[in-house]
Write a protein that holds these residues in place. Structure first.
Motif, short mmCIF file in Angstrom:
data_model
loop_
_atom_site.label_atom_id
_atom_site.label_comp_id
_atom_site.label_asym_id
_atom_site.label_seq_id
_atom_site.Cartn_x
_atom_site.Cartn_y
_atom_site.Cartn_z
N ARG A 9 5.52 -1.57 14.62
CA ARG A 9 5.95 -0.59 13.62
C ARG A 9 6.96 0.39 14.23
O ARG A 9 7.99 0.69 13.64
CB ARG A 9 4.75 0.19 13.08
N TRP A 164 7.31 -5.42 10.76
CA TRP A 164 6.48 -4.74 11.76
C TRP A 164 5.17 -5.47 12.02
O TRP A 164 4.23 -4.92 12.58
CB TRP A 164 6.23 -3.28 11.38
N GLY A 243 8.51 1.37 7.05
CA GLY A 243 7.62 0.79 8.05
C GLY A 243 6.21 1.34 8.01
O GLY A 243 5.33 0.85 8.71
#
Length: 441
Positions: A9, A164, A243
């Motif tokens: 992430r 991510w 994200g």
């Protein structure tokens, strides 16, 4: 969440500008196609009958069964039924992971005595819908671990990978699920590295509706979502923190600058193949929609209706989504959204509309192959089904890629990070397959 997930992430948050490098790290993603003006062959050749009676494939292709209903898993449960959408991830150290949806309703068997999960019956029994993760050796495709990773959800149909390292799994609960005391109809995130049940956090800002699939644009972190309804909309979610979907954001519906409000083409042809339409995104409010009316309010605001939005996948700077039953022949459509990278509006065009069952018949899950071809999993609505894997090349030519010899649908097609293996599910009874062959590059 696990450390590898948080690391992925952070890498994404630091590098959204280098979009496709980030997306490639998550596996199952298309590579750039060949030199401009060159088109690969439209077919791999005729299908060869499978002596085992499971899946016919072209000459030179073979499959391996990785996982099936009732197989023992490492958490003490067994593989559940109703295997649907699926994503593939490179998780490092020579390992890849599959995150597999199970589209189970509350009345079906879970394959385990679940003690944790999002939704429950009044007597405490956890709803069986959710996901399982399969850990594979990338070189040999040996299954090293299988475990349940999400529970308590209803009819996890499809979803989408993120840059991510997570799988967005989407509930499609139908009217009953959308009226339950504890609300259902949400998207959830499951890390590819999960080894057991994760905390089931509903991503409420992404809307409450009959979710089908999701797709992340790695250049922006924007999430696009389909809705499985005969008058469904196409949504996009602008995360407050790209994200980190749990931090909330803004939900919008796709509308067209020219005022076209119905792209289904079932009663009248309003969109034609190849014509590009400028998109206007309409903000939505009250996105948790306690009255199951998000699509109705969105349409009233100008949102375009699609006939049963299904699978969705990111290509090279564009994303594709399938609408089963759309089109003048009512056999299915594939649309393409091209997000703008500048000041011009995003565009929508009708990439393909089936006119014959031999092209494709009720496409469902969809992915973009490493060579840019689309791979569509059929889910026919006939008394006796004859479901195929269908390919569509860069010129819009359809061809058969596989034929399932069981009375169930195909689902969850996705590719390994090296592009050499395609994974796919037979829905019920669950069978997860790895397919190798001379893939066109």
């Amino acid at each position: 969440m696990s450390a590898p997930f948080e690391s992925d992430r952070r890498m994404f948050l630091a590098a959204t500008g280098s979009a496709f490098a980030a997306l490639a790290a998550s596996g199952c993603t298309p590579r750039a196609i060949g030199a401009a003006g060159t088109l690969p062959s439209a077919t791999y050749g005729p299908l060869v009958e499978d002596p085992a009676g499971l899946l016919d494939l072209p000459a030179g292709f073979s499959y391996r069964v990785l996982s099936k209903l009732g197989d023992p898993m490492d958490d003490g449960g067994t593989v559940p039924d109703a295997a649907d959408g699926m994503g593939c991830f490179d998780i490092g150290n020579g390992k890849i992971a599959l995150v597999r949806n199970h589209e189970l309703n509350p009345m079906q068997e879970a394959g385990a005595d679940l003690t944790e999960g999002y939704g429950r019956w009044p007597d405490g029994r956890v709803f069986p819908g959710g996901t399982t993760n399969i850990l594979l050796d990338a070189a040999t495709l040996t299954v090293e671990r299988q475990a349940r990773t999400l529970a308590g959800t209803i009819r996890n149909c499809s979803g989408g990978i993120t840059p991510w390292g997570t799988w967005i799994t989407c509930e499609e609960p139908g009217g009953r699920g959308l009226s339950m005391a504890k609300q259902h109809g949400y998207a959830f995130e499951v890390p590819a590295t999960a080894t057991g049940l994760v905390d089931p956090v509903p991503l409420k800002a992404m809307g409450r509706f009959n979710h089908e699939a999701a797709c992340v644009d790695p250049a922006t972190g924007i999430v696009y979502m389909t809705e499985d309804a005969s008058d469904g909309l196409l949504y996009r979610f602008l995360p407050a923190v790209p994200g980190d979907l749990a931090k909330g954001g803004k939900l919008q519906a796709l509308a067209l600058e020219n005022g076209i409000s119905d792209a289904r083409n079932r009663d009248a042809v309003t969109v034609r193949i190849g014509a590009k339409h400028a998109i206007v995104w309409r903000d939505l409010d009250n996105v948790e929609a306690p009255d199951n009316d998000l699509r109705i309010r969105g349409a009233a605001a100008g949102g375009v209706t699609f006939y049963r939005g299904e699978g969705m996948h990111m290509g090279d700077g564009e994303l594709y989504f399938c609408c089963s039953g759309g089109g003048a022949a009512k056999l299915g459509q594939i649309f393409r959204i091209t997000p703008s990278r500048g000041s011009e509006p995003d565009t929508l065009d009708l990439f393909f509309e089936s006119t014959d069952p031999d092209q494709f018949n009720y496409g469902d899950n969809l992915c973009v192959a490493p060579n840019g071809h689309l791979v569509i999993c059929e889910d026919q609505y006939t008394e006796v089904v004859d479901n195929y894997l269908r390919g569509i090349d860069l010129a819009g030519r359809a061809y058969p890629l596989g034929r399932l010899r069981r009375q169930t649908e195909l689902a969850g097609a996705c590719f390994s990070p090296d592009g050499q293996t395609m994974f796919v599910n037979a829905y019920s009874p669950t069978i997860t397959l790895a397919i190798k062959g001379p893939w066109i590059t």
